[in-house]
Design an enzyme around this catalytic site. Structure first.
Site, PDB file in Angstrom:
ATOM      1  N   ASP A  17       0.841  -1.193   0.000  1.00 27.72           N
ATOM      2  CA  ASP A  17       0.000   0.000   0.000  1.00 27.72           C
ATOM      3  C   ASP A  17       0.879   1.246   0.000  1.00 27.72           C
ATOM      4  O   ASP A  17       1.753   1.403   0.855  1.00 27.72           O
ATOM      5  CB  ASP A  17      -0.907   0.009   1.240  1.00 27.72           C
ATOM      6  CG  ASP A  17      -1.724   1.283   1.348  1.00 27.72           C
ATOM      7  OD1 ASP A  17      -2.675   1.431   0.565  1.00 27.72           O
ATOM      8  OD2 ASP A  17      -1.397   2.123   2.198  1.00 27.72           O
ATOM      9  N   ASP A 116      -3.393   2.507  -5.684  1.00 28.73           N
ATOM     10  CA  ASP A 116      -2.309   2.597  -4.698  1.00 28.73           C
ATOM     11  C   ASP A 116      -2.090   1.314  -3.907  1.00 28.73           C
ATOM     12  O   ASP A 116      -1.408   1.330  -2.892  1.00 28.73           O
ATOM     13  CB  ASP A 116      -2.566   3.760  -3.738  1.00 28.73           C
ATOM     14  CG  ASP A 116      -3.882   3.612  -2.985  1.00 28.73           C
ATOM     15  OD1 ASP A 116      -4.681   2.730  -3.358  1.00 28.73           O
ATOM     16  OD2 ASP A 116      -4.110   4.378  -2.028  1.00 28.73           O
ATOM     17  N   GLU A 117      -2.652   0.193  -4.361  1.00 32.54           N
ATOM     18  CA  GLU A 117      -2.500  -1.050  -3.604  1.00 32.54           C
ATOM     19  C   GLU A 117      -2.385  -2.243  -4.550  1.00 32.54           C
ATOM     20  O   GLU A 117      -3.143  -2.359  -5.510  1.00 32.54           O
ATOM     21  CB  GLU A 117      -3.694  -1.234  -2.667  1.00 32.54           C
ATOM     22  CG  GLU A 117      -3.479  -2.253  -1.577  1.00 32.54           C
ATOM     23  CD  GLU A 117      -4.545  -2.162  -0.487  1.00 32.54           C
ATOM     24  OE1 GLU A 117      -5.093  -3.208  -0.124  1.00 32.54           O
ATOM     25  OE2 GLU A 117      -4.823  -1.047  -0.005  1.00 32.54           O
TER      26      GLU A 117
END
Length: 420
Positions: A17, A116-117
């Site tokens: 993350d 974002d992950e």
């Protein structure tokens, strides 16, 4: 009953993350330290009610500004930098990060869960890169060296535990590893239940009503009773409380929660019923399109209406299950209209959400003598989708989108709902 973990797959999976991704990217582009600057990424700087999409860690700590705050809530302080969202830039950086991860594993071992992950499956790479923690440290170092961005990494034997490890511990420590043996001491004490990934507010309230307030209590609950209450979801809840997840990389971790939805915070308050229903129709079009893209149809339609702060907030969320699954826009719209007419109180509306769930494969429907155009309507939806894919989202719109109430024309030029 207990779980024999020795019979379960024991993979090496990283859940990565990016810390305050949007805000960190914007800070780096301005030559600022993402961890020390006070910066907010806002959807539209010209609208005081615009949503804060991301806030730097220091802005959160020193001013209490969080993701979801409003522009007008940010203090007029010269230390605070305000940046308008540049979704194209954020997506490009996300793509470059995926290329960095591809240095360690093949593309099929990477699952980009969101901008974002990401998940990485490291099975079989030990001879090249070392143990999972060593790989995690290398990725974290390279991420900072090449992009000046920081990340947190959870390591687990399956996707679920790596995600829970990330959310519950690694985001505080940087890098953490969980094994099946950690479940009783690290997962079971978790309370309230919303801290457990995959359990929302509504599910938590239902579980609380059953006397379940912690993950440990969920793991100790009778599985048959959970299945009776929630169906297949009850089975998943039980096994997830034990840290068991048999899904393959890239598959949805909560398989029983597959649905298609859209939520929109309106750019202004909507008071007139015909304007509100115009936006509902546009959103039904988008929800139905997403279902058709996946060759799916749904039986349950949910409508959520959020009232304006001027009306002291509030709203309603209601669902209706229909007999035959559908992905036809007007079918979904008729159900939403029925729910709206039954529960709308006349207040000013600022947020609308629509979800199509109870999903089945498209085509598993029964022809009706009372719907002679049933097949034609379904095929028409797919034709419209092909035209829009080829010529752009705004190439074919309903008439309501050209009225003052319509939002589809404006949103067609956005990326991820924000300026490109």
């Amino acid at each position: 009953m207990g779980i024999d973990y020795g019979m379960l797959p024991d993979h090496s999976i990283l859940c990565i993350d990016m810390k305050s991704f949007y805000a960190s990217c914007a800070a780096v582009m301005l030559g600022l330290d993402p961890l020390e600057c006070h910066l907010a990424v806002v959807g539209n700087l010209q609208q005081p009610g615009s949503v804060v999409l991301a806030a730097s860690p220091r802005l959160k700590k020193d001013y209490g500004i969080q993701t979801g705050s409003r522009l007008f809530e940010i203090p007029d302080d010269k230390r605070i930098q305000l940046v308008e969202a540049q979704m194209t830039l954020f997506l490009r950086i996300s793509t470059e990060i995926a290329r960095l991860l591809n240095r360690y594993v093949p593309k099929e071992a990477i699952h980009v869960y969101s901008v974002d992950e990401s998940f990485l499956k490291l099975d079989g790479t030990e001879q090249l890169w070392g143990e999972p923690r060593t790989v995690a440290e290398k990725i974290r170092d390279e991420m900072f060296r090449e992009f000046q961005l920081t990340c947190s990494i959870g390591i687990g034997p399956n996707m679920l535990l790596s995600k829970l490890c990330l959310d519950l511990e690694a985001k505080k420590t940087g890098i953490t590893k969980w094994t099946y043996e950690d479940v009783p001491k690290k997962l079971w004490p978790v309370s309230p239940l919303q801290k457990m990934w995959g359990i929302g507010r509504r599910m938590e309230r239902t579980l609380n009503g059953m006397g379940i307030f912690s993950v440990g209590q969920l793991a100790a609950y009778d599985r048959a009773m959970l299945e009776k209450k929630f169906g297949i979801m009850g089975n998943q809840l039980y096994y997830h409380a034990w840290g068991v997840d048999l899904s393959e990389l890239g598959a949805p971790i909560m398989g029983g929660q597959i649905s298609f939805g859209k939520s929109q915070i309106l750019l202004r308050d909507y008071k007139k019923k015909d304007e509100i229903t115009a936006v509902i129709l546009e959103m039904c079009e988008e929800v139905a399109r997403r279902a058709r893209e996946s060759k799916k149809a749904g039986r349950t339609v949910s409508l959520g209406i959020g009232y304006s702060e001027k009306e002291f907030g509030g709203g309603f969320s209601r669902s209706k299950t229909i007999e035959e699954p559908t992905n036809v826009t007007m079918d979904v719209y008729r159900v939403c209209l029925e729910l709206f007419e039954a529960h709308y109180t006349g207040k000013t509306v600022r947020q609308i959400s629509i979800t199509l769930s109870n999903i089945v494969d498209d085509g598993t429907f029964q022809l009706s003598l009372f719907k002679p155009n049933q097949v034609r309507e379904r095929e028409l939806g797919y034709v419209i989708d092909r035209i829009r894919r080829r010529h752009g989202a705004a190439s074919l719109l309903r008439a309501v989108s050209y009225t003052e109430a319509g939002t589809a024309r404006k949103r067609a030029g956005l990326v991820g709902g924000h300026k490109a």
